[in-house]
Design a protein around this motif. Structure first.
Motif, PDB file in Angstrom:
ATOM      1  N   TRP A 193       0.749  -1.326   0.002  1.00 41.13           N
ATOM      2  CA  TRP A 193       0.017  -0.068   0.030  1.00 41.13           C
ATOM      3  C   TRP A 193       0.802   1.226  -0.072  1.00 41.13           C
ATOM      4  N   ASP A 198      -3.481   6.954   6.575  1.00 36.88           N
ATOM      5  CA  ASP A 198      -4.248   5.772   6.837  1.00 36.88           C
ATOM      6  C   ASP A 198      -3.600   4.843   8.163  1.00 36.88           C
ATOM      7  N   THR A 241     -11.917   0.747  15.723  1.00 34.47           N
ATOM      8  CA  THR A 241     -12.224   0.809  14.240  1.00 34.47           C
ATOM      9  C   THR A 241     -13.557   0.543  13.723  1.00 34.47           C
ATOM     10  N   ASP A 265     -17.440   1.560   9.141  1.00 31.59           N
ATOM     11  CA  ASP A 265     -17.116   2.381   7.942  1.00 31.59           C
ATOM     12  C   ASP A 265     -15.783   2.362   7.527  1.00 31.59           C
ATOM     13  N   GLN A 266     -14.904   2.697   8.537  1.00 30.03           N
ATOM     14  CA  GLN A 266     -13.434   2.518   8.415  1.00 30.03           C
ATOM     15  C   GLN A 266     -13.111   0.919   7.846  1.00 30.03           C
ATOM     16  N   LYS A 307     -14.907  -0.875   6.042  1.00 31.91           N
ATOM     17  CA  LYS A 307     -15.583  -1.210   4.594  1.00 31.91           C
ATOM     18  C   LYS A 307     -14.467  -0.512   3.576  1.00 31.91           C
ATOM     19  N   GLN A 308     -14.123   0.822   3.953  1.00 33.58           N
ATOM     20  CA  GLN A 308     -13.114   1.411   3.059  1.00 33.58           C
ATOM     21  C   GLN A 308     -11.872   0.642   3.076  1.00 33.58           C
ATOM     22  N   LEU A 309     -11.321  -0.076   4.095  1.00 33.59           N
ATOM     23  CA  LEU A 309     -10.126  -0.906   3.778  1.00 33.59           C
ATOM     24  C   LEU A 309     -10.384  -2.274   3.116  1.00 33.59           C
ATOM     25  N   ASP A 347     -12.556  -2.412   0.791  1.00 29.21           N
ATOM     26  CA  ASP A 347     -12.771  -2.161  -0.785  1.00 29.21           C
ATOM     27  C   ASP A 347     -11.424  -1.682  -1.495  1.00 29.21           C
ATOM     28  N   ARG A 348     -10.486  -1.190  -0.436  1.00 26.96           N
ATOM     29  CA  ARG A 348      -9.329  -0.838  -0.900  1.00 26.96           C
ATOM     30  C   ARG A 348      -8.272  -2.213  -1.213  1.00 26.96           C
ATOM     31  N   SER A 349      -8.615  -3.114  -0.418  1.00 29.42           N
ATOM     32  CA  SER A 349      -7.765  -4.340  -0.247  1.00 29.42           C
ATOM     33  C   SER A 349      -8.276  -5.043  -1.866  1.00 29.42           C
ATOM     34  N   SER A 393      -9.023  -3.707  -4.294  1.00 31.54           N
ATOM     35  CA  SER A 393      -8.214  -3.205  -5.684  1.00 31.54           C
ATOM     36  C   SER A 393      -6.610  -3.392  -5.873  1.00 31.54           C
TER      37      SER A 393
END
Length: 397
Positions: A366, A374, A382, A385-386, A388-390, A392-394, A396
């Motif tokens: 990353w 981050d 945590t 929502d935090q 979920k962002q992680l 989703d990023r994972s 990608s």
């Protein structure tokens, strides 16, 4: 220091091999006493018998150092991201010192008090704030009169230098270990330059721990040694690597592996791998040789057995272990008895037994380090929502 017991610098200056212990947080997590994620050492106060027993097993395996179970025992880590604080940092640190001293006194082992990197540093707190955290832990180590001090598990040499500057104020010997590989720290400072900065800050022993496999760590310490010598400085050297193979890791080591931390077992080094590690470390001039995450007592016993001639002693645990499989001479099956020889185990290429698994992994990269949004830490748990962002990023990456 007990009367007549030699100190760490005295031993290393005499050319003696000092064997460290192994990885407590990983070992105790597997035993059900530490929670993965925070990796904090409440067990020293909650389950002292578990910590004491692990100290004893490492001592029996040949360790000369009982390192206090104070990894991540700073208040800012104990209260980070919703971790429920059931004991104060001071209570945990004091309990850890008492346990280490109790077991060390059963032999001629030394007690090392340890501090490590802080969430405050990653969140860009000031040098004054970060040093105050180290000082709070240090007060306990002074009160309990540990034999020497270790600043370990630092990804950034700047923070490690701050730690050394605080620890050296006690007048006790100071060791400093970065969790880096040959690429250097997270800001690209080379191992050689890192070592020079640590020695100039006051560390008498420098090296690396964690994050990488033994041979990678030995290579990094060799680079440190070369840097220190080129600068016209002097130091002793130590290495306490992972017990996992990490040929596919990038600069941040095994934390970036997709198997971290619950699927690492296929990567574990055998005891025979540890013989090779111990010999390689000794040959490059490292005299403080131990282990970190994944190291169990049998791994430390292998290190002690490999260097038994240099140390002039075999570990107590070797009474239940024939060198190079000699105990198999008593096995009932003839094909197993045929494995009671050194060349068999030295040349073995262990199979994983996992037909669909790759031999190497693709690390998560990353590219974040100190100061990145981050890595800003928080006391609150945590949020969903935090997470979920992680998640989703994972996906990608």
């Amino acid at each position: 220091m007990a009367p007549g017991k030699k100190g760490i610098l005295e031993r290393l200056s005499a050319g003696e091999v000092v064997i460290g212990d192994g990885g407590f947080v990983f070992a105790l997590e597997k035993r059900g006493y530490v929670k993965a994620g925070p990796w904090t050492p409440e067990a020293a106060a909650e389950y002292p018998e578990a910590v004491r027993q692990l100290h004893r097993e490492f001592l029996r395996a040949g360790a000369n150092v009982m390192q206090t179970f104070t990894f991540y025992a700073s208040d800012d880590k104990l209260e980070n991201r919703g971790n429920k604080l059931t004991f104060t940092g001071a209570q945990i640190n004091e309990a850890a010192c008492d346990l280490a001293r109790q077991v060390a006194n059963e032999s001629d082992a030394m007690v090392a008090g340890g501090v490590c990197q802080t969430p405050s540093y990653l969140s860009c707190k000031s040098e004054t704030d970060v040093k105050a955290i180290f000082k709070k832990q240090l007060d306990v180590f002074v009160k309990k009169n540990v034999d020497f001090l270790i600043a370990e598990y630092f990804e950034h040499v700047e923070e490690a230098v701050w730690a050394v500057e605080v620890l050296k104020e006690t007048g006790k010997p100071v060791a400093a270990c970065l969790c880096i590989g040959p690429e250097g720290d997270m800001h690209g400072v080379s191992p050689g330059e890192c070592a020079v900065r640590l020695v100039k800050a006051g560390a008498q022993i420098v090296g690396v721990n964690c994050h990488f496999d033994p041979m990678t760590c030995v290579k990094a310490v060799k680079m440190m040694k070369e840097g220190v010598e080129k600068a016209g400085l002097k130091a002793h050297y130590m290495v306490q690597p992972l017990a996992y193979h990490t040929p596919d890791c990038n600069c941040q080591g095994f934390i970036d592996l997709p198997e971290f931390p619950f699927g690492l077992e296929p990567r574990i080094l055998t005891r025979w791998d540890m013989h090779k590690y111990a010999r390689e470390a000794y040959n490059v001039g490292i005299r403080y040789i131990g282990g970190c995450c994944g190291f169990e007592p049998y791994h430390i016993r292998a290190v002690a057995e490999e260097l038994a001639a240099e140390r002039g002693i075999m570990p107590a645990g070797s009474e239940k272990h024939g060198m190079w499989g000699a105990g198999l001479e008593m096995h009932t099956k003839p094909w197993v008895r045929a494995r009671a020889r050194r060349d068999y185990w030295e040349n073995l290429k262990p199979a994983s037994g996992r037909p669909l698994c790759p031999s190497l992994a693709t690390p998560d990269s990353w590219g974040v380090t100190k100061g990145h949004a981050d890595l800003m830490q928080q006391k609150e748990a945590t949020s969903k929502d935090q997470l979920k962002q992680l998640f989703d990023r994972s996906k990608s990456h």
